[in-house]
Scaffold this motif. Sequence first.
Motif, PDB file in Angstrom:
ATOM      1  N   LEU A  29     -22.359  55.921 -37.981  1.00 47.66           N
ATOM      2  CA  LEU A  29     -21.801  54.696 -38.531  1.00 47.66           C
ATOM      3  C   LEU A  29     -20.447  54.385 -37.886  1.00 47.66           C
ATOM      4  O   LEU A  29     -20.190  53.251 -37.475  1.00 47.66           O
ATOM      5  CB  LEU A  29     -21.644  54.806 -40.052  1.00 47.66           C
ATOM      6  N   VAL A  30     -19.597  55.399 -37.766  1.00 51.87           N
ATOM      7  CA  VAL A  30     -18.281  55.196 -37.146  1.00 51.87           C
ATOM      8  C   VAL A  30     -18.457  54.796 -35.677  1.00 51.87           C
ATOM      9  O   VAL A  30     -17.752  53.919 -35.179  1.00 51.87           O
ATOM     10  CB  VAL A  30     -17.388  56.448 -37.297  1.00 51.87           C
ATOM     11  N   GLN A  31     -19.427  55.406 -34.994  1.00 49.86           N
ATOM     12  CA  GLN A  31     -19.682  55.038 -33.601  1.00 49.86           C
ATOM     13  C   GLN A  31     -20.120  53.581 -33.499  1.00 49.86           C
ATOM     14  O   GLN A  31     -19.670  52.848 -32.618  1.00 49.86           O
ATOM     15  CB  GLN A  31     -20.745  55.942 -32.990  1.00 49.86           C
ATOM     16  N   ASP A  32     -20.985  53.143 -34.406  1.00 49.80           N
ATOM     17  CA  ASP A  32     -21.425  51.749 -34.406  1.00 49.80           C
ATOM     18  C   ASP A  32     -20.249  50.799 -34.660  1.00 49.80           C
ATOM     19  O   ASP A  32     -20.146  49.752 -34.020  1.00 49.80           O
ATOM     20  CB  ASP A  32     -22.523  51.521 -35.446  1.00 49.80           C
ATOM     21  N   LEU A  33     -19.393  51.170 -35.595  1.00 50.99           N
ATOM     22  CA  LEU A  33     -18.204  50.346 -35.858  1.00 50.99           C
ATOM     23  C   LEU A  33     -17.292  50.310 -34.629  1.00 50.99           C
ATOM     24  O   LEU A  33     -16.740  49.268 -34.282  1.00 50.99           O
ATOM     25  CB  LEU A  33     -17.436  50.882 -37.068  1.00 50.99           C
ATOM     26  N   TYR A  34     -17.145  51.454 -33.971  1.00 54.32           N
ATOM     27  CA  TYR A  34     -16.306  51.557 -32.771  1.00 54.32           C
ATOM     28  C   TYR A  34     -16.805  50.619 -31.674  1.00 54.32           C
ATOM     29  O   TYR A  34     -16.016  49.912 -31.048  1.00 54.32           O
ATOM     30  CB  TYR A  34     -16.298  53.006 -32.279  1.00 54.32           C
ATOM     31  N   LYS A  38     -13.377  45.375 -30.213  1.00 53.84           N
ATOM     32  CA  LYS A  38     -12.143  45.922 -29.632  1.00 53.84           C
ATOM     33  C   LYS A  38     -11.113  46.201 -30.733  1.00 53.84           C
ATOM     34  O   LYS A  38     -10.338  47.146 -30.627  1.00 53.84           O
ATOM     35  CB  LYS A  38     -11.548  44.949 -28.610  1.00 53.84           C
ATOM     36  N   ASP A  39     -11.097  45.376 -31.771  1.00 52.86           N
ATOM     37  CA  ASP A  39     -10.166  45.596 -32.879  1.00 52.86           C
ATOM     38  C   ASP A  39     -10.449  46.925 -33.573  1.00 52.86           C
ATOM     39  O   ASP A  39      -9.530  47.664 -33.917  1.00 52.86           O
ATOM     40  CB  ASP A  39     -10.229  44.449 -33.895  1.00 52.86           C
ATOM     41  N   ASN A  40     -11.731  47.225 -33.786  1.00 50.09           N
ATOM     42  CA  ASN A  40     -12.100  48.512 -34.390  1.00 50.09           C
ATOM     43  C   ASN A  40     -11.679  49.670 -33.489  1.00 50.09           C
ATOM     44  O   ASN A  40     -11.215  50.708 -33.966  1.00 50.09           O
ATOM     45  CB  ASN A  40     -13.609  48.589 -34.641  1.00 50.09           C
ATOM     46  N   GLN A  41     -11.857  49.495 -32.184  1.00 55.32           N
ATOM     47  CA  GLN A  41     -11.459  50.541 -31.241  1.00 55.32           C
ATOM     48  C   GLN A  41      -9.953  50.785 -31.314  1.00 55.32           C
ATOM     49  O   GLN A  41      -9.503  51.933 -31.369  1.00 55.32           O
ATOM     50  CB  GLN A  41     -11.864  50.163 -29.817  1.00 55.32           C
ATOM     51  N   ALA A  42      -9.164  49.700 -31.323  1.00 52.53           N
ATOM     52  CA  ALA A  42      -7.707  49.832 -31.398  1.00 52.53           C
ATOM     53  C   ALA A  42      -7.297  50.524 -32.699  1.00 52.53           C
ATOM     54  O   ALA A  42      -6.413  51.391 -32.703  1.00 52.53           O
ATOM     55  CB  ALA A  42      -7.043  48.456 -31.302  1.00 52.53           C
ATOM     56  N   PHE A  43      -7.959  50.164 -33.794  1.00 56.35           N
ATOM     57  CA  PHE A  43      -7.677  50.783 -35.085  1.00 56.35           C
ATOM     58  C   PHE A  43      -7.930  52.288 -35.021  1.00 56.35           C
ATOM     59  O   PHE A  43      -7.077  53.091 -35.419  1.00 56.35           O
ATOM     60  CB  PHE A  43      -8.552  50.136 -36.172  1.00 56.35           C
ATOM     61  N   LEU A  44      -9.093  52.678 -34.531  1.00 56.76           N
ATOM     62  CA  LEU A  44      -9.439  54.102 -34.477  1.00 56.76           C
ATOM     63  C   LEU A  44      -8.545  54.869 -33.503  1.00 56.76           C
ATOM     64  O   LEU A  44      -8.135  55.985 -33.788  1.00 56.76           O
ATOM     65  CB  LEU A  44     -10.911  54.281 -34.126  1.00 56.76           C
ATOM     66  N   HIS A  45      -8.225  54.267 -32.371  1.00 61.19           N
ATOM     67  CA  HIS A  45      -7.322  54.934 -31.424  1.00 61.19           C
ATOM     68  C   HIS A  45      -5.963  55.186 -32.075  1.00 61.19           C
ATOM     69  O   HIS A  45      -5.398  56.282 -31.933  1.00 61.19           O
ATOM     70  CB  HIS A  45      -7.145  54.105 -30.156  1.00 61.19           C
TER      71      HIS A  45
END
Length: 186
Positions: A29-34, A38-45
């Motif tokens: 699920l987290v991978q799918d959100l990632y 790009k916003d999700n990627q920035a958040f997780l990074h």
Amino acid sequence: MVRSKNASPTWSDVRTALLDFDRAALRGLVQDLYTASKDNQAFLHARLGLGHDQLQPFKARISNWICPDAMNNQPISISKAKKAVADYKKAIGRADGMAELSIFYCEEAFGFLESCSMEDESYFVALIRMYGRSLEFVSSLPHAERSAYLERLDKLRSRGRDIGWGVEDELNSLWYATVLGEHQSE
């Protein structure tokens, strides 16, 4: 309590559904959100402390919305630029990052105003408010970390005289209330 099928799901509903996930399903699920944005990627990074410059994606969004390419008719969006700061706060919200992003917002706004003549009161009001927030963020930092940020804020304050609309007076008022008020209380 039984929710109507027409009611919008809430975080509570999501949390309950997540209880059925095993570790692999949650990771998926987290991978799918990632991969979804790009916003999700920035958040997780930012949240996970990954990458060499976690602020860069947030800065890019700020710059895109507060200092758009006017020659290509890109729109200004104060709310989307402010949302980039808010998104960083949700992701990790470190005081130094908040100070950096809010000051960067102001620097970009001044750069835009100096490159084109614009008479938009809401833009000026948003700039003044973000300058005030910048001062608050910097004030929350340990004394040893403040000087570089205060120097940048002081330079911004002096750039206000070329803008008009009382921007310089408002920035001076915020500066003196925060910086001098802080020195008087020490």
